[in-house]
Each structure stands twice: as C-alpha cells, then as structure tokens.
Design an enzyme around this catalytic site. Structure first.
Site, short mmCIF file in Angstrom:
data_model
loop_
_atom_site.label_atom_id
_atom_site.label_comp_id
_atom_site.label_asym_id
_atom_site.label_seq_id
_atom_site.Cartn_x
_atom_site.Cartn_y
_atom_site.Cartn_z
N ARG A 53 0.60 -1.35 0.03
CA ARG A 53 -0.33 0.04 -0.07
C ARG A 53 0.62 1.33 0.27
O ARG A 53 2.52 1.13 -0.37
CB ARG A 53 -1.61 0.43 1.06
CG ARG A 53 -0.25 -0.44 2.56
CD ARG A 53 -0.10 -0.33 3.10
NE ARG A 53 0.75 0.74 3.55
CZ ARG A 53 0.95 2.11 3.68
NH1 ARG A 53 2.15 2.06 3.83
NH2 ARG A 53 0.79 3.36 3.58
N ARG A 90 -7.44 -0.35 -6.19
CA ARG A 90 -8.13 0.44 -5.36
C ARG A 90 -7.83 2.35 -5.88
O ARG A 90 -7.16 2.25 -6.56
CB ARG A 90 -6.35 1.16 -4.77
CG ARG A 90 -6.20 -0.06 -3.48
CD ARG A 90 -5.45 0.34 -2.44
NE ARG A 90 -6.02 1.26 -1.55
CZ ARG A 90 -4.85 1.45 -0.68
NH1 ARG A 90 -4.61 1.19 -0.67
NH2 ARG A 90 -6.25 2.26 0.35
N GLN A 203 -1.46 2.20 9.75
CA GLN A 203 -0.46 2.06 9.23
C GLN A 203 0.62 3.08 10.16
O GLN A 203 1.43 2.84 9.64
CB GLN A 203 0.01 2.99 8.40
CG GLN A 203 -1.21 2.42 7.22
CD GLN A 203 -3.23 2.68 6.61
OE1 GLN A 203 -3.45 2.75 7.80
NE2 GLN A 203 -3.71 2.52 5.59
N ASP A 244 -1.59 10.87 -1.73
CA ASP A 244 -1.69 9.66 -2.43
C ASP A 244 -2.83 10.59 -4.07
O ASP A 244 -2.09 9.90 -5.05
CB ASP A 244 -3.36 8.77 -1.96
CG ASP A 244 -3.27 7.95 -0.99
OD1 ASP A 244 -2.75 8.63 0.14
OD2 ASP A 244 -2.02 7.02 -1.22
N LYS A 255 -4.23 10.52 3.81
CA LYS A 255 -5.42 9.25 4.24
C LYS A 255 -6.10 10.22 5.61
O LYS A 255 -6.05 11.03 5.45
CB LYS A 255 -3.96 8.55 5.50
CG LYS A 255 -4.63 7.50 6.16
CD LYS A 255 -5.26 6.49 5.48
CE LYS A 255 -4.88 5.97 4.21
NZ LYS A 255 -5.59 4.69 3.81
#
Ligand code: MRU
Length: 367
Positions: A53, A90, A203, A244, A255
């Site tokens: 990820r 994703r 994470q 991202d 996130k």
C-alpha cells in the site's frame, strides 16, 4: 532502508529472475514476511488487500503486475484486461494509473513476442525512478529541516508530526514524508517524530513506528486525536505528510485524518508540508474536494482492531456492537490554502496551479 542491518526495498525481482517479491505489510510489525507474486491475479490481490500500500508502491506493484500479466499472455487484449484489472484495485492513489499508462504506452510500441522483456525493464525503471524521486524529496526536505533547526536552541530536537505511513514501506525506498527525516537524522540533526496511529488500519502504529525504529529515529506513537493538543502546546515544529493524489491546483488527498491535522496546524501556525512525487499529481483535476474519488473500505476495518493476541497469534478483536452500521472513508482532501508548501523532487513549491505548472512544465494544463 535497513531491516536488522540488511538493506531492503519494498518490492524486488525474486532470485529466480521471473517472479516478484514484496514485504507482506499486513503482517507487520509482528512478523517480517516476504510474499512472492507470480501472476496478474497475485498482484491485484496484493494491492486490493493492502499487502502492499502507499501511493508510489501501489504504482510500482501495478507495473510489476503488468509485467507478470505479460508473462501469462502478451497479446493486445491481455494488455487491456491487465490494465483494467490493476486499475480497479484501489481508486484514490493516482500513481496506479500513471504507472499503468506508462507500461501500456511502452508496450504498445513493441511486438507481442518481446513484450515480457520490455515489461520487466519498464517495471524496473518505474521502481528506480521512485527511488530517485524520493531522494530528491529528501534533499529538499532536509534543507527545510535545517532552516527550522537553525531557529531552535542548539541541541534541541525538532519535533515532526506525521500521519499514516508515508515511509519507505509506502514507496520503493526512502519514503516521501520520511525521506527528509531519514536524511536529517543521518546528518546528525536531533529530531523526534510524533507518529499518528492512523485508525482504522493503524499504518502509523504498525508501519511508521516499525520502520523508524529499525532506522534508529527517535519517535513516539500518539493517538490520532492528540495532534491538536501537541500543536497548541508548542510541541510540534513541523508536520510532514504524504499524498495519494494532488490536484494541479495543490489540493492534497491523503489518508483520512490528514485534513484535521492541517486545520490544527493552521490554527497554531505550525508549518504543514506535503511530500509528494510528481507522479502523484493529477494534472486532469483542479478541484480536489469534488473530483477525487475517495475510497470507502470494509466497515470491519473500523469495528475490529487487528493486532497480536495474547496467545501470540495475529488476529483481530471486535470493538463495537456487531450490528452497528459503519462508514469507512479511507482518504480526505486538504485544500491548498492549508498547505504551507509541497516538497517535490523539483524543490519546495507553493500549493498553487501556477507554481506547480512552473515546476513541472512538461505536463499540459487541462481545463
Ligand atoms: O491506504 P494506504 O495505506 O495506501 O494509504 C497511504 C497513505 O495515505 C500515504 O500517506 C500516502 O500513500 C502517501 S505516501 C507515500
């Protein structure tokens, strides 16, 4: 970066010269296990199930997944299906589409019989480029950290807050937000990192704390809600997060929870910088709030917590009534106006359309 003194990247070609190895991030920090990918399907599952990820690593895995697909079938129609299958794994990290576009455009130009060899070389180039880019981000971010250090009493540690894992595990090596941190630490600048746990998948707790610990960088784990308090009390000198997807106008999607940290940083005049590779910029999008697709994930990620159980096994426990409805948005958007600057491989730029276009003149501006 190092794991028990041995240098690792997060993805590499197996010694068999054919298949691809990744670190199984669903097992960290409790177990360090390597997973072998042999097919398109293996690669799709690894991305969708978050074995790998982090935006840049998702892109690199997609590139290697495309190569593995070509080993199975190198026809034009197989290229199309591989593109679609990987692209659907994703929705938010745009590096996925960037890497797939790059693979498809390189391979369309070569005959089917040479596609496997070209695909492997192209996937390796995608991975190599990510490492170079992150080193560039690290060098520019290091200068920022040096400037902040110069304003502190000599010997005082700089406190840096980070969210999620934007470390080497989220990239091929170095990380985005962690590259300046590793370089500053290696240069002897005293620093300490506040690591947001980053619910629901944690994470920060499981990955960022693990990799900082392995490199010897001083850090403390905090709950996601602690950042505002620390900033109000002058305990954060700098926020460094990843991205991202960044719009051409500088809105940053990262996130879930990143936006709240940016708000707290703004209210407390704490510099809030986003570290991102140029490959994370979506030049087709100008409005992050309305145009970036936000992934919604399984509610079980919220209603259960994953970790090591008392008997030593790795599993999950329920923390909510079984019947409670759950909503699980995985990302949020921080508007450009809350971002102090974007740390890219081309330098530190203001989060605005004009400055991004100037730093990356090769990209056409879409209207
Ligand atoms: O859902 P994940 O773990 O893939 O999300 C990762 C992040 O949000 C990172 O901060 C982001 O990819 C930027 S890091 C290089």
């Amino acid at each position: 970066m190092n794991v028990d003194g041995k240098p690792y990247r997060s993805i590499w070609l197996n010694d068999d010269g054919v298949s691809v190895d990744v670190i199984d991030q669903t097992r960290l920090p409790h177990a360090f296990e390597i997973l072998n990918l042999r097919s398109l399907d293996d690669s799709c599952v690894a991305i969708a199930d978050m074995v790998v990820r982090g935006a840049p690593l998702i892109g690199a895995t997609a590139a290697y997944g495309f190569y593995l697909a070509m080993r199975q079938d190198a026809s034009d129609s197989a290229m199309l299906s591989a593109y679609e299958a990987l692209n659907a794994t994703r929705p938010t990290a745009v590096n996925l589409r960037w890497a797939l576009d790059r693979m498809r455009s390189a391979l369309t130009r070569v005959p089917a019989q040479s596609r496997v060899e070209h695909a492997l070389a192209e996937a390796a180039a995608v991975a190599e480029l990510d490492v170079e880019i992150n080193q560039g981000i690290g060098r520019h971010g290091l200068e920022l950290i040096r400037r902040i250090a110069a304003d502190k009493p000599p010997g005082d540690a700089i406190n840096i807050l980070t969210h999620c894992n934007a470390g080497w595990l989220a990239t091929v090596d170095w990380g985005t937000a962690t590259a300046p941190i590793y370089m500053a630490h290696d240069a002897g600048i005293p620093l300490h990192v506040w690591v947001d746990e980053t619910r629901p998948r944690n994470q920060g707790a499981s990955l960022t704390a693990w990799e900082l610990g392995h490199h010897g960088v001083p850090h403390s784990l905090i709950v996601d809600n602690a950042g505002g308090h620390l900033m109000q009390h002058g305990m954060v000198d700098l926020c460094l997060v990843g991205s991202d997807r960044t719009t051409r106008s500088g809105d940053v999607c990262n996130k879930i929870g990143t936006y709240l940290k940016a708000l707290a940083a703004f209210d407390n005049a704490v510099p809030f910088y986003v570290c991102l590779p140029g490959t994370t910029i979506d030049w087709e999008i100008g409005d992050g709030l309305r145009q970036i697709p936000i992934e919604q994930r399984d509610g079980l990620e919220v209603s259960r917590v994953h970790g090591r159980l008392a008997d030593g096994s790795i599993g999950s426990v329920s923390i909510a009534p079984e019947a409670t409805p759950v909503v699980n948005y995985a990302f949020d958007v921080t508007p450009a106006k809350l971002v102090s600057g974007l740390i890219t491989e081309r330098g530190i730029v203001e989060a605005s359309e004009a400055t991004l276009a100037e730093a990356f003149p090769e990209h056409p501006r879409h209207r």
